[in-house]
Motif scaffolding. Structure first.
Motif, PDB file in Angstrom:
ATOM      1  N   LEU A   1      15.427   3.708  -4.565  1.00  0.00           N
ATOM      2  CA  LEU A   1      16.217   3.638  -5.799  1.00  0.00           C
ATOM      3  C   LEU A   1      15.314   3.618  -7.033  1.00  0.00           C
ATOM      4  O   LEU A   1      15.666   4.188  -8.075  1.00  0.00           O
ATOM      5  N   GLN A   2      14.157   2.965  -6.912  1.00  0.00           N
ATOM      6  CA  GLN A   2      13.224   2.953  -8.041  1.00  0.00           C
ATOM      7  C   GLN A   2      12.665   4.354  -8.321  1.00  0.00           C
ATOM      8  O   GLN A   2      12.482   4.739  -9.481  1.00  0.00           O
ATOM      9  N   LEU A   3      12.401   5.116  -7.272  1.00  0.00           N
ATOM     10  CA  LEU A   3      11.925   6.490  -7.472  1.00  0.00           C
ATOM     11  C   LEU A   3      12.975   7.327  -8.198  1.00  0.00           C
ATOM     12  O   LEU A   3      12.662   8.081  -9.131  1.00  0.00           O
ATOM     13  N   LEU A   4      14.217   7.205  -7.768  1.00  0.00           N
ATOM     14  CA  LEU A   4      15.291   7.955  -8.410  1.00  0.00           C
ATOM     15  C   LEU A   4      15.471   7.519  -9.867  1.00  0.00           C
ATOM     16  O   LEU A   4      15.688   8.350 -10.758  1.00  0.00           O
ATOM     17  N   SER A   5      15.386   6.223 -10.104  1.00  0.00           N
ATOM     18  CA  SER A   5      15.518   5.727 -11.468  1.00  0.00           C
ATOM     19  C   SER A   5      14.367   6.213 -12.349  1.00  0.00           C
ATOM     20  O   SER A   5      14.582   6.585 -13.511  1.00  0.00           O
TER      21      SER A   5
ATOM     22  N   LEU B   1       0.825  -1.200   0.000  1.00  0.00           N
ATOM     23  CA  LEU B   1       0.000   0.000   0.000  1.00  0.00           C
ATOM     24  C   LEU B   1       0.863   1.256   0.000  1.00  0.00           C
ATOM     25  O   LEU B   1       0.579   2.225  -0.710  1.00  0.00           O
ATOM     26  N   ARG B   2       1.911   1.247   0.804  1.00  0.00           N
ATOM     27  CA  ARG B   2       2.819   2.392   0.817  1.00  0.00           C
ATOM     28  C   ARG B   2       3.521   2.547  -0.529  1.00  0.00           C
ATOM     29  O   ARG B   2       3.746   3.675  -0.994  1.00  0.00           O
ATOM     30  N   PHE B   3       3.860   1.439  -1.142  1.00  0.00           N
ATOM     31  CA  PHE B   3       4.501   1.492  -2.453  1.00  0.00           C
ATOM     32  C   PHE B   3       3.573   2.152  -3.477  1.00  0.00           C
ATOM     33  O   PHE B   3       3.995   3.024  -4.247  1.00  0.00           O
ATOM     34  N   GLN B   4       2.322   1.724  -3.477  1.00  0.00           N
ATOM     35  CA  GLN B   4       1.366   2.317  -4.406  1.00  0.00           C
ATOM     36  C   GLN B   4       1.156   3.800  -4.116  1.00  0.00           C
ATOM     37  O   GLN B   4       1.013   4.618  -5.032  1.00  0.00           O
TER      38      GLN B   4
ATOM     39  N   ASP C   1      15.046  -3.163   3.513  1.00  0.00           N
ATOM     40  CA  ASP C   1      15.607  -3.480   2.198  1.00  0.00           C
ATOM     41  C   ASP C   1      14.628  -3.131   1.086  1.00  0.00           C
ATOM     42  O   ASP C   1      15.025  -2.627   0.025  1.00  0.00           O
ATOM     43  N   LYS C   2      13.338  -3.357   1.332  1.00  0.00           N
ATOM     44  CA  LYS C   2      12.329  -3.033   0.321  1.00  0.00           C
ATOM     45  C   LYS C   2      12.147  -1.523   0.201  1.00  0.00           C
ATOM     46  O   LYS C   2      11.937  -1.000  -0.905  1.00  0.00           O
ATOM     47  N   PHE C   3      12.204  -0.808   1.316  1.00  0.00           N
ATOM     48  CA  PHE C   3      12.099   0.650   1.233  1.00  0.00           C
ATOM     49  C   PHE C   3      13.332   1.247   0.549  1.00  0.00           C
ATOM     50  O   PHE C   3      13.221   2.258  -0.149  1.00  0.00           O
TER      51      PHE C   3
END
Length: 739
Positions: free
Chosen positions: A472-476, A407-410, A465-467
């Motif tokens: 890194l995904q946000l930066l990418s 949910l936080r990821f979304q 580790d997931k956060f």
């Protein structure tokens, strides 16, 4: 014949033939032939064997000839051999008969002895079983008698035979003389009975298949039930009165009969359950002060106070050193079990990750509560045992942190993605600019998402580790949005990547990229500064190798952002140059101005003043203050150099075209003059159109150099300007650039 009897043939034998192998005790002819026939022909082998046989016969003859006298005398000494053999055979036969008789006697004695030992072993086993059955019967009878003699009132205690109690437990007489009350006396006797029951279980485990034990099964069940009931009542009474001695004795009794779960369940139902239900009632309408919230923080605090006040005494007893009560786990199987049951019944919504904020608060409160419970463990091994309990694992399983992270990821990734899908960049207003220090909404959402991943209100350490991967995904995602947009603008094709929505870069003005450069610089500094320190602070409990990998991943993401800066600067330079080239197109009008006329240039062309006008307007804009001096200087030098290159290319093309046209006209004119016989000397002193154009361009480039100097750029340091000067300047002025 010499070769047959006396010749030495060993030297002529082949390497594969070894006569010594025939002397081996394990020599096998078939195996020998099988090993040689694969590489030695049978004829050769047969020949070598015959040759070897001949040599052996020769050696035998030599031996006989050498010891011939001994062979001859041997036959003379072999006289009356049969009679000598007969005389020796009689005592040997007599000795054989005696040995056979002795062997038979020994065998019979051994058989008799083995039979006696077998009978003795059977008798011992039967006696052991009989003693086991008698002991079992005596223990059952003793337990029945002890249970019946348990005092249930003070009057019963007064009628109890003191000598009998002393016989049951050597310490009980002294204890009673010191005034031991009924409860403690019951616990002492119950502990003694429990030890007897433990002995009874041992006997039964060794004789459980015997009919006698099966016949006594009902009596055993009855005494077991009676003991469980009496021990339960005594334990409950001790808990209600917090009688440490009685509780200690009862716990030892439960440990003796290996029924720790019964004690844990009694403690849960008698002490823990009423306390927990006052805090978290199963019916929320009965909640204190009408509170019906699913928050658990205050509940845990009240429960911790109840444990400190009403449960600590039992926890201290069960964890006392050298007590043998370490087999009990009241923390997990009594307290935590009841807490979990109360939450499931009274506040089931507390476990729901559908409300992430409340879920995280309850989860962290639960971890703090578990840490509070672990504080009652006397050692690290006790903590490990507590964490390995089934109820502890079930309690942690209720918290579905994986769904919470999803949910936080979304929430975080979706917010950034929706912002980047907007077909134009969105500057923030002035108030937000002062607070955020970022100029674009896309950058603000990115930084907020990065900080959210490691904020106390969102982060779960067990999922760090997931956060980190989400960060890194946000930066990418942001870097890809920038790079794809810049590439689309360069190609003038927004349809190259519709998912990443590159239209924003094509529609953006040159001044808008100032925001992009400013935000990139700020984000790069933030990643290597406070943001990285904040991540390492949250992960300080990790090993040094892990911290190094985390730091490297953040620095790599920072590099991906920094790598976008040159492309943004190049895009801005190209945009300014494009505007300047529109004025440079007027340069082509110089050809028409000086063709077929005697007019000479006296001043620079009007278009020169407009070449650097877009650059000057850009440098004087309000947004330029957002850029560093280094970036401004890079933009200035890069733009002027590229404009000068384009200027030189267009001017050189105009001069070359004019020169070619002039040469063509000259050849046509000379051909016509030759046909009519006229002389061309009159035109040799005239100034050509190309020379006029070069003169005009020389005046223009001088003015252009002065305009560059006004912007703070030294034209002589631009290679294209120097080449341009050499191309159009008169011969006497080519050595030095002066304007």
């Amino acid at each position: 014949m010499a070769d047959l009897f006396g010749g030495d043939t060993s030297e002529s034998s082949p390497l594969w033939f070894d006569p010594s192998s025939f002397l081996s005790p394990s020599f096998d002819p078939d195996a020998y032939l099988s090993s040689l026939r694969s590489f030695v022909p049978l004829d050769s082998l047969s020949r070598e064997l015959r040759h070897h046989l001949a040599s052996l016969k020769s050696e035998l003859l030599d031996l006989v000839n050498r010891d011939y006298a001994d062979f001859v005398s041997l036959t003379t000494r072999l006289v009356d051999v049969d009679s000598a053999v007969a005389r020796m055979r009689a005592p040997v036969a007599e000795l054989r008969d005696k040995v056979e008789g002795f062997r038979s006697a020994v065998a019979a004695a051994l058989e008799s002895l083995e039979d006696g030992l077998r009978q003795r072993a059977e008798a011992a086993a039967a006696r052991e079983v009989l003693e086991l059955l008698l002991d079992t019967f005596h223990v059952v009878s003793k337990v029945e008698k002890l249970i019946k003699e348990l005092p249930s009132t003070p009057a019963d205690l007064a009628r109890t035979d003191v000598s009998h109690l002393e016989k049951i437990n050597g310490a009980s007489l002294q204890h009673l003389e010191n005034g031991t009350d009924l409860r403690e006396t019951q616990s002492i006797l119950l502990e003694r009975i429990a030890s007897e029951m433990n002995r009874l279980k041992f006997y039964i485990s060794h004789a459980k298949d015997l009919p006698f034990i099966e016949n006594m099964e009902k009596r055993i069940q009855n005494v077991t039930l009676l003991l469980d009931g009496s021990l339960g009542h005594c334990f409950v009474d001790g808990l209600e009165h917090q009688d440490a001695n009685a509780i200690y004795n009862c716990l030892r009794a439960y440990a003796a009969i290996d029924n720790t779960s019964a004690a844990e369940e009694i403690f849960r139902e008698t002490i823990v359950a009423p306390l927990i239900q006052k805090v978290i009632p199963h019916d929320q309408s009965l909640a204190p002060n009408g509170a019906s919230s699913d928050e658990l923080e205050m509940d845990y605090q009240q429960i911790a106070q109840c444990i400190e006040k009403d449960c600590k005494f039992l926890l201290e007893i069960s964890s006392s050193a050298n007590s043998g009560l370490h087999v009990f786990d009241f923390l997990a199987n009594s307290i935590l079990k009841e807490v979990l049951y109360a939450i499931q019944k009274g506040k089931p919504g507390a476990f729901s990750p559908g409300r992430p904020k409340e879920f995280l608060k309850n989860y962290k409160s639960s971890l703090a509560f578990l840490a509070c419970l672990e504080g009652y463990c006397p050692s690290r091994s006790a903590v490990s045992k507590f964490r390995s309990e089934t109820i502890y694992i079930d309690f942690m399983r209720q918290w579905n942190v994986g769904v919470y992270f999803s949910l936080r990821f979304q929430e975080i990734a979706g917010s950034l993605d929706s912002t980047l899908m907007v077909p134009s960049i969105t500057p923030v207003d002035s108030n937000q600019l002062k607070q955020q220090k970022l100029t674009l909404k896309q950058s603000v959402v990115l930084l907020e998402g990065l900080k959210s991943c490691w904020s106390e209100d969102i982060l779960v350490i067990s999922f760090s580790d997931k956060f980190l991967r989400l960060s890194l995904q946000l930066l990418s995602r942001y870097s890809t949005w920038l790079s794809s947009g810049l590439a689309a603008r360069k190609e003038h094709n927004a349809s190259s990547d519709t998912v990443l929505n590159s239209e924003w870069a094509i529609a953006a003005h040159i001044e808008d990229f100032i925001y992009v450069i400013h935000d990139l610089g700020y984000l790069v500094d933030e990643l290597t500064g406070d943001y990285l320190e904040d991540i390492l602070r949250h992960l300080e409990s990790c090993s040094a190798d892990v911290l190094v990998l985390v730091k490297q991943s953040i620095l790599q993401a920072k590099k991906s952002l920094a790598d976008c800066l040159p492309a943004v600067v190049d895009t801005m330079i190209e945009g300014i140059v494009k505007k300047s080239v529109e004025d440079l197109r007027q340069l082509k009008g110089i050809t028409a101005t000086y063709r077929m006329t005697n007019k000479l240039p006296v001043r620079h062309s009007p278009y020169v003043s407009g070449i650097l006008r877009p650059l000057k307007a850009f440098l004087e804009g309000d947004r330029i203050v957002l850029l560093t001096k280094e970036t401004v200087n890079e933009l200035l030098l890069g733009t002027t150099e590229r404009i000068t290159n384009r200027y030189y290319e267009i001017a050189a093309d105009v001069v070359n075209v004019a020169r070619k046209t002039e040469n063509s006209l000259m050849r046509i004119r000379q051909g016509a003059q030759r046909r009519v016989g006229a002389s061309s000397d009159a035109s040799d002193n005239n100034i050509s159109d190309t020379e006029k154009i070069c003169m005009q361009l020389f005046l223009d480039i001088q003015e252009y150099g002065r305009n560059l100097a006004a912007l703070g750029v030294n034209a002589a340091e631009i290679p294209a300007y120097c080449s341009f000067w050499q191309f159009v300047a008169p011969e006497d002025k080519q050595a030095k650039i002066i304007f």
